[in-house]
Design an enzyme around this catalytic site. Structure first.
Site, PDB file in Angstrom:
ATOM      1  N   LEU A  53       9.193  -8.117  24.494  1.00  0.00           N
ATOM      2  CA  LEU A  53       8.890  -6.985  23.683  1.00  0.00           C
ATOM      3  C   LEU A  53       7.517  -7.532  23.024  1.00  0.00           C
ATOM      4  CD1 LEU A  53       9.158  -4.148  22.081  1.00  0.00           C
ATOM      5  CD2 LEU A  53      10.492  -5.702  20.390  1.00  0.00           C
ATOM      6  N   SER A 113      -1.093   9.937   8.776  1.00  0.00           N
ATOM      7  CA  SER A 113      -1.391   9.088   7.505  1.00  0.00           C
ATOM      8  C   SER A 113      -2.395   7.825   8.237  1.00  0.00           C
ATOM      9  CB  SER A 113      -0.344   8.501   6.859  1.00  0.00           C
ATOM     10  OG  SER A 113       0.492   9.617   6.102  1.00  0.00           O
ATOM     11  N   HIS A 147      12.524  -1.898  -0.109  1.00  0.00           N
ATOM     12  CA  HIS A 147      11.765  -2.671   0.776  1.00  0.00           C
ATOM     13  C   HIS A 147      12.544  -3.623   1.599  1.00  0.00           C
ATOM     14  CE1 HIS A 147       8.214  -0.151  -0.305  1.00  0.00           C
ATOM     15  NE2 HIS A 147       8.050  -0.776  -1.413  1.00  0.00           N
ATOM     16  N   ASP A 182       8.843   5.121   6.758  1.00  0.00           N
ATOM     17  CA  ASP A 182       8.567   5.867   5.299  1.00  0.00           C
ATOM     18  C   ASP A 182       9.867   6.140   4.627  1.00  0.00           C
ATOM     19  OD1 ASP A 182       7.152   6.967   3.069  1.00  0.00           O
ATOM     20  OD2 ASP A 182       6.738   8.841   4.245  1.00  0.00           O
ATOM     21  N   ARG A 190       8.365   9.315  12.627  1.00  0.00           N
ATOM     22  CA  ARG A 190       8.019   9.000  11.131  1.00  0.00           C
ATOM     23  C   ARG A 190       9.636   9.478  10.601  1.00  0.00           C
ATOM     24  NH1 ARG A 190       2.844   9.951   7.545  1.00  0.00           N
ATOM     25  NH2 ARG A 190       4.020   9.322   5.535  1.00  0.00           N
TER      26      ARG A 190
END
Ligand code: FPP
Length: 253
Positions: A139, A204, A45, A28, A196
């Site tokens: 992973l 959320s 972004h 976030d 977060r």
């Protein structure tokens, strides 16, 4: 530093730290990061993708088993169309340009969320990335894209109801494992740690079922500023948490 590869890591880097089997991350704060710098949200972004690349390397080096990142929620469709198409293109570029590196690093990619409403070319791209990495054993990188946990649970319920209606399943056989196996995350362990960023303290609509016993760590940094120092700090906090799973004694990993 965000965007820089984690090349300084040594194999014993995680020693003394409890390493999650499954780490969930709600990335976030890209927009706020950009705004604070007088940049466009989309630039946040772009930085966010660099941070994600860096986190994948950190998870490989520290020995995290599964990393699930929340990159586009079903609720994000309310954002301006330009921003939505920008994020979609970032996913395309992330999958297309990072795929070879992910394969070299033995990473297995899974994209969870509904494919409905996605362009067929994007669906082909993500199906291809999953197929090409399906046999990798390192992973598990799970990208939650066009994902909403309530919709996932509803979809699982519909699937199980259809199985019952078709006579292939008895209602009594619907237990927690049956529901877990009908979710997008079937076959993966539940997250033991969820992070977060950006100071918000909410789930959320992310992994609601799967997070039943997860530890939560909330950090103030916006996602583009999340780096190895933040990661270590979170692991230190996680290492001090007692996990009792409803019992009375602490349970280790
Ligand atoms: C969070 O910041 C960002 C998102 C919900 C979407 C974009 C995520 C990334 C670019 C990371 C990697 C993505 C892909 C596709 C691989 P925000 O926009 O919610 O920030 P704000 O809360 O400050 O507005």
């Amino acid at each position: 530093m965000a965007g820089e590869p984690a090349t300084s890591l040594k194999p014993d880097i995680g020693s003394g730290l409890r390493i999650p089997l499954h780490l969930g991350v709600i990335m976030d704060g890209n927009g706020r990061w950009a705004k604070m710098r007088g940049k466009r949200r989309t630039e946040g972004h772009v930085e966010g993708v660099k941070t994600l690349r860096n986190l994948v390397e950190l998870c490989i080096n520290y020995g995290v088993g599964t990393l699930t990142v929340f990159s586009f929620s079903s609720e994000n469709w309310t954002r301006p169309p330009d921003e939505i198409s920008f994020i979609f293109n970032l996913l395309r570029r992330f999958v297309a340009s990072d795929l070879q590196r992910l394969i070299r690093n033995n990473v297995r990619v899974r994209i969870i969320g509904t494919r409905r409403g996605l362009e067929p070319s994007l669906v082909r791209l993500i199906d291809d990335a999953e197929a090409k990495t399906a046999h990798n054993t390192g992973l598990n990188l799970v990208v939650a894209f066009n994902y909403g946990s309530k919709a996932e649970i509803a979809e699982a319920a519909r699937h199980l109801a259809r199985e019952v209606a078709a006579g292939r399943l008895s209602p009594e056989a619907i237990d927690e494992a049956a529901i877990g196996n009908a979710l997008f995350t079937a076959g993966l362990p539940d997250p033991d740690l969820i992070i977060r960023t950006s100071g918000e303290q909410r789930l959320s609509n992310f992994l609601l079922w799967q997070a039943a016993y997860a530890e939560f760590v909330f950090v103030e940094e916006h996602w583009p500023d999340f780096n190895e120092a933040t990661f270590r700090r979170v692991l230190e906090t996680f290492s001090t948490r007692e996990r009792r799973f409803g019992g009375i004694e602490a349970v280790g990993r």
